[in-house]
Design an enzyme around this catalytic site. Structure first.
Site, PDB file in Angstrom:
ATOM      1  N   PHE A 109       0.817  -1.219   0.000  1.00 51.71           N
ATOM      2  CA  PHE A 109       0.000   0.000   0.000  1.00 51.71           C
ATOM      3  C   PHE A 109       0.846   1.263   0.000  1.00 51.71           C
ATOM      4  CE2 PHE A 109       0.802  -0.035   4.542  1.00 51.71           C
ATOM      5  CZ  PHE A 109       0.799   1.311   4.877  1.00 51.71           C
ATOM      6  N   LYS A 110       2.113   1.159   0.381  1.00 49.20           N
ATOM      7  CA  LYS A 110       2.947   2.353   0.479  1.00 49.20           C
ATOM      8  C   LYS A 110       3.149   3.034  -0.872  1.00 49.20           C
ATOM      9  CE  LYS A 110       4.977   1.111   4.822  1.00 49.20           C
ATOM     10  NZ  LYS A 110       4.480  -0.253   5.089  1.00 49.20           N
TER      11      LYS A 110
END
Ligand SMILES: *Cc1c(COP(=O)(O)O)cnc(C)c1O
Length: 455
Positions: A109-110
């Site tokens: 998700f980063k």
């Protein structure tokens, strides 16, 4: 819109300045001077694409960037994702959905924040003509995502410290096999906490960090939190308004950046039932949301390594809001916390603002297996932590924070299935370029200095 420090002793800054500096000079974290009320606006965003929602949202904050610039950098940032919805919401059954946040280039998700941050840095360099050195420490996924967001961008060097031998070989390859000359993965001896401590010491040398235009890429950067608000809003727009109010977002949590972003979006008018912090055995936050006591423990290695933390750096932003946006009070609390290692909430409503859960390694394996048996869905070990005790919730949206192919050993053991992804397969034949250094601030500073070029 201006940005202020959680510790109240920094002059308000513009969006671009706050992004460039990362950590506020008084040691605090930047937050918007006030949160806009977007409740009226949200409904007009229904049916819009992810980048459009992102642009509409950022217009409220990045007020020092021209609209057309902002729009084009956001659209470019998200052009690297492999799913047309970017963050698809997958229904497992009537009560549980999964928000897949692993469709960016490094499969965690980063990417949602770091692809954007990379473009913001590039814009900054183009405007000022000054090179930037980005420095971060990683226990796995941040480093790869940060590096990917800055790959080959002119005038930006990126240095990432990681504990040698303590991240997965695929995570190391994502950082060390890029083939780009502006990327410096630094393998330091010791643990992640050693790396983090030396990183802080490097930033603490003001003269050095100013002369090298050092910028932090850790989840303390304000742009990361704001970029992460967007997928919560985007997910809500796909859920009927009625159901939304019974929806709980369940978030695998380490440094507390991800769940904090959702919680901030709710303070801007996104109406949901609440947030659940899902931790692994490193459970400082689970203890806090059960007992009101936030006490440093020691971090131990788990099957969900990106959540192996001792203290959660974004907790300070939560405190800022929980303590009535009183930076002086936060300053006192943080000073006390740094000397005693403990913070006690004196107000139960603070403790009640989120619920929480904890999962051991054994439960992580069992969960990956049972989710696979029940739904035919393979989740990664971080995401697995979010499946605990959901019975009380009418509708849970679980944030899937990484693609299962990043953790093939655990997935294989739990399900007998081989999780793969073509972007990871490609890396296996490439040469590893990494820089082994002592975990020592002076050594790291000398290394950064030796790599200086002009844009
Ligand atoms: C970073 C990370 C987390 C933890 O997110 P925070 O914002 O630090 O709470 C969870 N899962 C994965 C896969 C991650 O990479």
């Amino acid at each position: 819109m201006k940005f202020v420090s959680t510790r109240a002793e920094t002059e308000p800054r513009s969006f671009s300045e706050a992004v460039k500096i990362g950590l506020a000079p008084d040691g605090g974290l930047f937050v918007p001077s006030e949160l806009p009320d977007l409740s009226e606006e949200f409904s007009a965003w229904e049916g819009e694409s992810y980048p459009t929602v992102c642009y509409r949202f950022f217009k409220h904050f990045a007020t020092d960037i021209e609209d057309s610039d902002l729009e084009s950098l956001i659209f470019k940032a998200y052009s690297t994702f492999d799913n047309e919805h970017l963050a698809p919401l997958i229904k497992l059954d009537d009560r549980i959905s999964v928000l897949e946040l692993f469709h960016g280039p490094t499969l965690a998700f980063k990417d949602y924040a770091l692809q954007l941050l990379g473009r913001l840095y590039e814009r900054q360099v183009a405007l000022t003509g000054e090179a930037i050195n980005v420095l971060g420490a990683t226990s796995g996924d941040t480093g790869a995502a940060a590096i990917n967001g800055l790959l080959g961008r002119s005038g930006v060097n990126i240095f990432i410290l990681y504990p040698d031998g303590r991240i997965s070989s695929l995570q190391e390859r994502q950082m060390a096999c890029t083939g780009e000359s502006n990327v410096f993965p630094i393998a330091v001896e010791g643990s992640f906490d050693d790396a983090q401590r030396e990183l802080k010491a490097v930033f603490g040398d003001r003269a050095f960090s100013q002369s090298t235009k050092l910028s932090a890429v850790n989840s303390i950067n304000l742009a990361r939190i704001l970029a992460q608000c967007v997928y919560y809003i985007y997910a809500c727009l796909q859920i009927s308004e009625e159901r939304r109010e019974n929806t709980v977002f369940v978030v695998p949590t380490g440094n507390f950046g991800n769940v904090l972003a959702g919680w901030m979006a709710s303070r801007m008018g996104m109406k949901v039932a609440g947030f659940r912090v899902a931790t692994n055995q490193n459970d400082i936050l689970n203890r806090f949301f059960n007992t009101g006591e936030y006490a440093v423990g020691s971090a131990s290695q788990s099957l969900a390594p990106s959540m192996d933390i001792q203290v959660a750096s974004n907790f300070e932003r939560f405190l800022y809001y929980a303590l009535g946006e009183d930076g002086h009070r936060v300053r006192g609390v943080m000073a006390n916390f740094s000397s005693t290692g403990v913070f006690r909430a004196d107000d139960q409503s603070i403790v009640d603002s989120m619920s929480s859960s904890r999962m051991t390694d054994a439960e992580i394996c069992e969960t990956i297996e049972s989710v696979y048996q029940k739904y035919g869905y393979i989740c990664d070990p971080h995401t697995a932590c979010a499946f605990k005790d959901l019975k009380a919730f009418e509708h849970s949206v679980i944030l899937a924070t990484a693609h299962p192919a990043k953790f093939p050993e655990t997935v294989l053991e739990a399900t007998g299935q081989t999780a793969t992804h073509r972007s990871l397969e490609k890396l296996k034949s490439r040469e590893i370029v990494k820089y082994p250094l002592h975990a020592d601030a002076n050594t790291i500073k000398a290394f950064i200095e030796s790599k200086q070029t002009t844009p």
